[in-house]
Write an enzyme that holds these catalytic residues in place. Structure first.
Site, PDB file in Angstrom:
ATOM      1  N   ASP A 136      -7.292 -58.979  20.121  1.00  0.00           N
ATOM      2  CA  ASP A 136      -7.093 -59.292  21.431  1.00  0.00           C
ATOM      3  C   ASP A 136      -5.629 -59.620  21.701  1.00  0.00           C
ATOM      4  O   ASP A 136      -5.396 -60.367  22.719  1.00  0.00           O
ATOM      5  CB  ASP A 136      -8.068 -60.241  21.959  1.00  0.00           C
ATOM      6  CG  ASP A 136      -8.150 -60.230  23.497  1.00  0.00           C
ATOM      7  OD1 ASP A 136      -8.018 -59.263  23.951  1.00  0.00           O
ATOM      8  OD2 ASP A 136      -8.534 -61.401  24.078  1.00  0.00           O
ATOM      9  N   HIS A 167     -12.151 -71.252  21.916  1.00  0.00           N
ATOM     10  CA  HIS A 167     -12.354 -70.514  20.686  1.00  0.00           C
ATOM     11  C   HIS A 167     -11.089 -70.629  19.769  1.00  0.00           C
ATOM     12  O   HIS A 167      -9.997 -70.691  19.865  1.00  0.00           O
ATOM     13  CB  HIS A 167     -12.841 -69.117  20.768  1.00  0.00           C
ATOM     14  CG  HIS A 167     -12.262 -68.368  21.887  1.00  0.00           C
ATOM     15  ND1 HIS A 167     -12.344 -68.335  22.929  1.00  0.00           N
ATOM     16  CD2 HIS A 167     -11.037 -67.645  21.424  1.00  0.00           C
ATOM     17  CE1 HIS A 167     -11.553 -67.258  23.505  1.00  0.00           C
ATOM     18  NE2 HIS A 167     -10.648 -66.941  22.815  1.00  0.00           N
ATOM     19  N   LEU A 199      -3.964 -73.206  29.932  1.00  0.00           N
ATOM     20  CA  LEU A 199      -5.304 -73.392  29.264  1.00  0.00           C
ATOM     21  C   LEU A 199      -6.187 -72.250  29.192  1.00  0.00           C
ATOM     22  O   LEU A 199      -6.851 -72.176  30.396  1.00  0.00           O
ATOM     23  CB  LEU A 199      -6.009 -74.537  29.690  1.00  0.00           C
ATOM     24  CG  LEU A 199      -5.308 -75.955  29.635  1.00  0.00           C
ATOM     25  CD1 LEU A 199      -6.134 -77.239  30.094  1.00  0.00           C
ATOM     26  CD2 LEU A 199      -4.904 -76.360  28.027  1.00  0.00           C
ATOM     27  N   ASP A 200      -6.404 -71.266  28.269  1.00  0.00           N
ATOM     28  CA  ASP A 200      -7.094 -70.084  28.343  1.00  0.00           C
ATOM     29  C   ASP A 200      -8.538 -70.423  28.137  1.00  0.00           C
ATOM     30  O   ASP A 200      -8.982 -71.165  27.189  1.00  0.00           O
ATOM     31  CB  ASP A 200      -6.554 -69.108  27.385  1.00  0.00           C
ATOM     32  CG  ASP A 200      -7.400 -67.863  27.381  1.00  0.00           C
ATOM     33  OD1 ASP A 200      -6.892 -67.005  28.375  1.00  0.00           O
ATOM     34  OD2 ASP A 200      -8.284 -67.592  26.422  1.00  0.00           O
ATOM     35  N   GLU A 256      -6.731 -71.962  33.418  1.00  0.00           N
ATOM     36  CA  GLU A 256      -6.672 -70.705  33.868  1.00  0.00           C
ATOM     37  C   GLU A 256      -8.151 -70.511  34.097  1.00  0.00           C
ATOM     38  O   GLU A 256      -8.861 -70.494  33.332  1.00  0.00           O
ATOM     39  CB  GLU A 256      -6.052 -69.529  32.976  1.00  0.00           C
ATOM     40  CG  GLU A 256      -6.229 -68.153  33.482  1.00  0.00           C
ATOM     41  CD  GLU A 256      -7.674 -67.469  33.057  1.00  0.00           C
ATOM     42  OE1 GLU A 256      -7.749 -66.395  33.045  1.00  0.00           O
ATOM     43  OE2 GLU A 256      -8.087 -68.275  31.808  1.00  0.00           O
ATOM     44  N   HIS A 312      -1.078 -59.529  31.991  1.00  0.00           N
ATOM     45  CA  HIS A 312      -1.748 -58.897  30.907  1.00  0.00           C
ATOM     46  C   HIS A 312      -3.242 -58.380  30.778  1.00  0.00           C
ATOM     47  O   HIS A 312      -3.415 -57.437  29.998  1.00  0.00           O
ATOM     48  CB  HIS A 312      -1.542 -59.674  29.554  1.00  0.00           C
ATOM     49  CG  HIS A 312      -2.354 -60.826  29.652  1.00  0.00           C
ATOM     50  ND1 HIS A 312      -2.134 -62.156  30.459  1.00  0.00           N
ATOM     51  CD2 HIS A 312      -3.770 -61.263  28.963  1.00  0.00           C
ATOM     52  CE1 HIS A 312      -3.194 -62.749  30.071  1.00  0.00           C
ATOM     53  NE2 HIS A 312      -4.276 -62.142  29.395  1.00  0.00           N
ATOM     54  N   ASP A 313      -3.831 -58.874  31.934  1.00  0.00           N
ATOM     55  CA  ASP A 313      -5.107 -58.251  32.088  1.00  0.00           C
ATOM     56  C   ASP A 313      -5.036 -57.199  33.270  1.00  0.00           C
ATOM     57  O   ASP A 313      -4.006 -57.019  33.675  1.00  0.00           O
ATOM     58  CB  ASP A 313      -5.950 -59.605  32.541  1.00  0.00           C
ATOM     59  CG  ASP A 313      -6.770 -60.214  31.443  1.00  0.00           C
ATOM     60  OD1 ASP A 313      -6.779 -59.289  30.194  1.00  0.00           O
ATOM     61  OD2 ASP A 313      -7.180 -61.474  31.295  1.00  0.00           O
TER      62      ASP A 313
END
Length: 557
Positions: A57, A95, A275-276, A317, A379-380
């Site tokens: 990813d 994760h 913070l993803d 985020e 990036h998305d």
């Protein structure tokens, strides 16, 4: 008034956003660019997580937070900081990669692993709340399932083979991949007692079937059907995984990992840590697995205490529809908010030639003292789900249809067809590859309240990369807006007026004293003309943008 940042690290200077290999190939090449052609244009740099030791990813599956030795060195980070540029780095809160030391220890040692509770044992989590299925996992009852929010079809689990040969499901919200390396003929002779020539024939058949995605129990063995049980056991013992395994926030070891990671990022010089996927991290039986309350806020508060010790500003985020008002909750707790509304609102305003809705959103930011980090591209994809409740459904669908006609690709919501989430496209292509529209969009963004974040490919007027999507195969839609630029391509782009003028705007935004926390900001919309003015300490910067003529004028005092 613009909301006051709790820390100086969220000063309002422009922030570059890129992968470490986006501009030239390494972080050193980006440092060169920031020292030369882009000097004084940016006050911060958000480096995406492939700067770490990652696998999937494009960096959002972290093995560990050591620097990627192929892309970055501590010296590169120091060169960037020496330019007065603050660093923003990612912490993937929910994760870690299956290749992480913790998960590999679990695979090796099973119940004897010190990390056996580091990840979420699905069956232990749902014990007594569902029915055990033939596949060895609990199916939660409908009363629990109806609250669940899934990122992919089916239950979010990965079946993991333990050292004793048993199978155990672990919580896996995002990506997973299971591979079965094909044994060679010699292994089949050794393990199954086959004749060598027969083993050669069977090996070739296995190679073709495994490459096609068949699992061991599904293989056609032909004349060697009698070998199914030992062959299946052999293949399963060789099973290999890729994926992002959810962390168990109830484990003390996870919190030690959180503290160690934040300390590591601070050691790299990070002033801001994004913070993803933080809203997925806290899970509780009977509650949503996305932004459950109050658990998510308790987790965030505990993490903030750790971050404070390292002097790090946290930037949570989250994607959520405007109508849910999650952005208000974050702002009320003192956090900056990602303005995922601006990208779609900007295109809507430019295409309609009207700034009414865009100006109303900007005024809300001011009235509610919300500190935003805004953007055009990232990036998305270009967010669409976020606009629900802010734009009528018809206008959202019109935006989607328009961007698709310009080469964009719709990403549906978590595998559900016709439930939109975002549209993947470069922002330049989404604007019809119009230099005038891109420059006007950039000018308005840089005058919007908040801290502007600039996607590198937008800066260089990047077009949709359909070849990259084709190379990436299924699920490769995001590659349309992630093209790595070579030094030659960068040099050529720097000669384009649309790039030169963006850099001029960025230098104005970084260096004009009017753009400061605490400035007086006013917004006025009169049909197709939008006026935004900043005043601070005797300095003024005023933008007048004509959305029909696609022109703008800036005055500074």
């Amino acid at each position: 008034m613009v909301a006051n940042a709790k820390k100086d690290e969220l000063s309002l200077t422009p922030m570059l956003n890129a992968y470490p290999d986006s501009l030239g190939g390494t972080l050193s090449d980006i440092a060169d660019l920031l020292e030369s052609s882009c000097k004084d244009a940016f006050g911060a740099f958000y480096i995406l997580p492939s700067v770490f030791n990652t696998d999937l990813d494009r960096g959002f599956s972290v093995v560990d937070y050591s620097l990627n030795e192929l892309l970055a060195t501590p010296q590169d980070l120091e060169r960037i900081r020496a330019l007065g540029i603050r660093l923003k780095l990612d912490f993937i809160l929910n994760h870690a990669s299956v290749l992480s030391p913790q998960f590999q220890d679990l695979l090796k040692n099973g119940e004897m692993s010190k990390y056996k509770d580091f990840f979420i044992d699905w069956n232990a989590f749902w014990a007594g709340c569902g029915e055990m299925m033939p596949g060895g996992y609990i199916q939660p009852t409908p009363e629990y399932l109806h609250k669940m929010f899934f990122r992919k079809p089916g239950l979010p689990i990965l079946m993991v083979r333990m050292p004793d040969g048993t199978e155990k499901p672990y919580w896996n919200t995002f990506y997973q991949q299971v591979d079965y390396p094909c044994p060679d003929a010699r292994e089949l002779v050794s393990e199954l007692g086959m004749q060598y020539r027969s083993a050669c024939v069977l090996t070739e058949s296995l190679r073709i079937q495994l490459a096609a995605g068949k699992r061991p129990a599904e293989l056609d063995l032909g004349r060697w059907e009698t070998l199914r049980v030992p062959l299946t056991d052999l293949l399963e013992s060789r099973r290999r995984y890729l994926g992002q395994m959810d962390l168990n926030v109830a484990s003390p070891l996870v919190w030690k990992f959180y503290a160690d990671t934040l300390h590591t990022l601070a050691g790299y010089g990070a002033s801001i840590v994004r913070l993803d996927a933080f809203a997925y991290a806290h899970k509780a039986v009977g509650e949503r697995n996305f932004l459950n309350e109050p658990g998510t806020w308790s987790l965030l508060a505990r993490l903030q205490t750790i971050a404070d010790a390292d002097g790090v500003t946290l930037l949570p985020e989250i994607h959520a529809s405007y109508g849910e008002k999650v952005y208000e909750k974050l702002a009320a707790k003192g956090y900056a908010v990602y303005d995922f509304f601006l990208p779609g609102l900007m295109i809507d305003a430019l295409e309609r030639g009207s700034a009414d809705t865009l100006a109303a959103w900007a005024q809300e930011i001011l009235d509610k003292h919300i500190l935003t980090v805004n953007m055009l591209g990232c990036h998305d994809g270009i967010p669409m789900l976020d606009l629900k409740g802010l734009l009528p459904e018809e206008r959202i669908q019109n935006l989607i249809d328009l961007i698709v006609t310009r080469g964009g690709m719709v990403k549906n919501l978590h595998g559900q067809k016709n439930v939109y989430y975002q549209v993947n496209a470069t922002y330049y292509s989404a604007l019809g590859e119009s230099d005038a529209k891109l420059l006007l969009a950039r000018a308005i963004q840089l005058f919007m309240p908040g801290k502007p974040q600039v996607w590198y490919l937008d800066l260089f007027a990047g077009k949709n990369d359909c070849e990259a999507v084709a190379r990436a195969g299924e699920g490769g839609h995001k590659e349309i807006n992630r093209t790595n630029l070579t030094k030659v391509q960068i040099a050529e782009a720097l000669e384009k007026p649309v790039v030169k003028k963006q850099l001029e705007l960025l230098r104005l935004r970084r260096n004009c004293p009017a753009f400061a926390p605490g400035a007086d900001v006013s917004i006025e919309s009169r049909g197709h003309v939008l006026t935004i003015e900043w005043k601070h300490d005797g300095h003024t910067a005023c933008l007048q943008a004509d959305l029909q003529k696609l022109t703008y004028h800036i005055d500074t005092v």
